[in-house]
Design an enzyme around this catalytic site. Structure first.
Site, mmCIF file in Angstrom:
data_model
loop_
_atom_site.group_PDB
_atom_site.id
_atom_site.type_symbol
_atom_site.label_atom_id
_atom_site.label_comp_id
_atom_site.label_asym_id
_atom_site.label_seq_id
_atom_site.Cartn_x
_atom_site.Cartn_y
_atom_site.Cartn_z
ATOM 1 N N HIS A 187 4.902 -4.742 10.837
ATOM 2 C CA HIS A 187 5.311 -4.051 12.067
ATOM 3 C C HIS A 187 5.416 -5.017 13.237
ATOM 4 C CE1 HIS A 187 4.891 0.197 10.763
ATOM 5 N NE2 HIS A 187 3.912 -0.257 9.985
ATOM 6 N N HIS B 222 0.846 -1.204 0.000
ATOM 7 C CA HIS B 222 0.000 0.000 0.000
ATOM 8 C C HIS B 222 0.878 1.249 0.000
ATOM 9 C CE1 HIS B 222 0.843 -0.492 4.283
ATOM 10 N NE2 HIS B 222 0.314 0.683 4.563
ATOM 11 N N ASP C 207 -0.071 -3.830 6.392
ATOM 12 C CA ASP C 207 -0.693 -3.324 7.622
ATOM 13 C C ASP C 207 -2.164 -3.728 7.710
ATOM 14 O OD1 ASP C 207 1.739 -2.118 8.075
ATOM 15 O OD2 ASP C 207 1.046 -0.069 7.700
ATOM 16 N N HIS D 251 1.505 3.901 1.911
ATOM 17 C CA HIS D 251 2.086 4.662 3.029
ATOM 18 C C HIS D 251 3.612 4.770 2.911
ATOM 19 C CE1 HIS D 251 -1.589 4.195 5.898
ATOM 20 N NE2 HIS D 251 -1.699 5.228 5.099
ATOM 21 N N ASP E 270 6.102 4.658 4.920
ATOM 22 C CA ASP E 270 6.996 3.680 5.549
ATOM 23 C C ASP E 270 6.971 2.330 4.822
ATOM 24 O OD1 ASP E 270 4.353 3.381 6.576
ATOM 25 O OD2 ASP E 270 5.105 2.264 8.292
ATOM 26 N N HIS E 271 6.282 2.270 3.679
ATOM 27 C CA HIS E 271 6.274 1.064 2.840
ATOM 28 C C HIS E 271 6.847 1.316 1.445
ATOM 29 C CE1 HIS E 271 3.686 -1.342 5.631
ATOM 30 N NE2 HIS E 271 3.552 -0.119 6.105
ATOM 31 N N HIS F 58 -7.302 -0.580 5.920
ATOM 32 C CA HIS F 58 -6.233 0.304 6.419
ATOM 33 C C HIS F 58 -6.050 1.457 5.428
ATOM 34 C CE1 HIS F 58 -2.425 1.451 8.263
ATOM 35 N NE2 HIS F 58 -1.813 1.306 7.109
#
Ligand SMILES: [Zn+2]
Length: 260
Positions: A172, A56, A134, A58, A60-61, A112
């Site tokens: 995570h 996805h 996530d 975001h 941090d991905h 999410h």
């Protein structure tokens, strides 16, 4: 003969896992939020980058994709339909792709985020694996930033229908805090009590609690257990509402976790 995939975590930020899937000298990297630890891992292991897969949008991905492409130009980047320009192979539900000689199936799992997808692989020679970003966490699930509780419930139901021995690779290390919440929901759940003890010693040894197994999630993750009377009763007591269906129970449970 199928050669098994080896899967290792690359630690990023404070609690992210970037997964490195390897076979022979080739690697597929899942959700590189940061390039530096990935480049270091590839150098240390002598692996070369064969593909990047994204769950996805975001940061941090996806934050490390551009730098990785600078080092490894022309690497295929697979991912969902979203605004991320570095993705050069767009995927949708039920698509399949071959990575390192293994076939993965794409599952659309909105909730999410709306673009969220997961990657599932199963064959007769190895344990099934799921990279779910996530969406499903060990002992919990992702926050609803874009989707509705109903979308997330449907996505989790799709995931929980996968084989019970599936290894769940989420992105995570949230396990202990998720399990603390799970215990507030189901204080009498003995499988959960045992899981907490085991996760605590894993973390004390500085090891990841991920991957987890689907069978254990089904026994201990409250977000997969909204049809159980224990979870329903707890949510009703907490919210003071009488829930009429699983969707309402799920929404109440997710809201409770957000405020926990
Ligand atoms: Zn996310």
């Amino acid at each position: 003969m199928t050669i098994m995939l080896s899967i290792s975590p690359i630690y990023a930020f404070s609690d992210n896992y970037i997964w490195c899937v390897a076979r022979d000298r080739q690697a597929v990297i899942v959700d590189p939020g940061d390039a530096a630890p990935v480049l270091e891992h590839l150098k240390e292991t002598g692996l070369s980058l064969s593909a990047i897969i994204i769950t996805h949008h975001h940061f941090d991905h996806v934050g490390g994709i551009e730098l990785l492409l600078k080092e490894y130009p022309n690497t295929p980047v697979y991912g969902p339909q979203n605004q991320c320009e570095s993705i050069n192979h767009r995927l949708k539900h039920n698509d399949s792709l071959t990575l390192l000689g293994h076939t993965f199936t794409v599952l659309a799992v909105p909730g999410h985020t709306l673009d969220h997808i997961a990657y599932f692989h199963a064959d007769s020679n190895s344990t099934p694996v799921l990279f779910c970003g996530d969406t499903l966490f060990a002992g919990g699930c992702g926050r609803l930033f874009e989707g509705t509780p109903e979308q997330m419930l449907n996505s989790l139901q799709l995931i929980q229908a996968l084989p019970a021995d599936t290894n769940i690779y989420c992105a995570h290390e949230y396990t202990l805090s998720n399990l603390k919440f799970a215990l507030a929901v189901e204080p009498q759940n003995q499988d959960l009590q045992a899981r907490i003890a085991s996760a605590k010693s894993t973390r004390e040894a500085n090891l990841p609690t991920v991957p987890s197994q689907m069978a254990l999630e089904l026994l201990t993750n409250p977000f997969l257990r909204t049809e159980y009377s224990t979870v329903e009763h707890s949510v009703a007591t907490h919210t003071g509402l009488k829930h009429r269906n699983q969707k309402d129970i799920f929404a109440g449970l997710r809201k409770w976790k957000d405020d926990f």
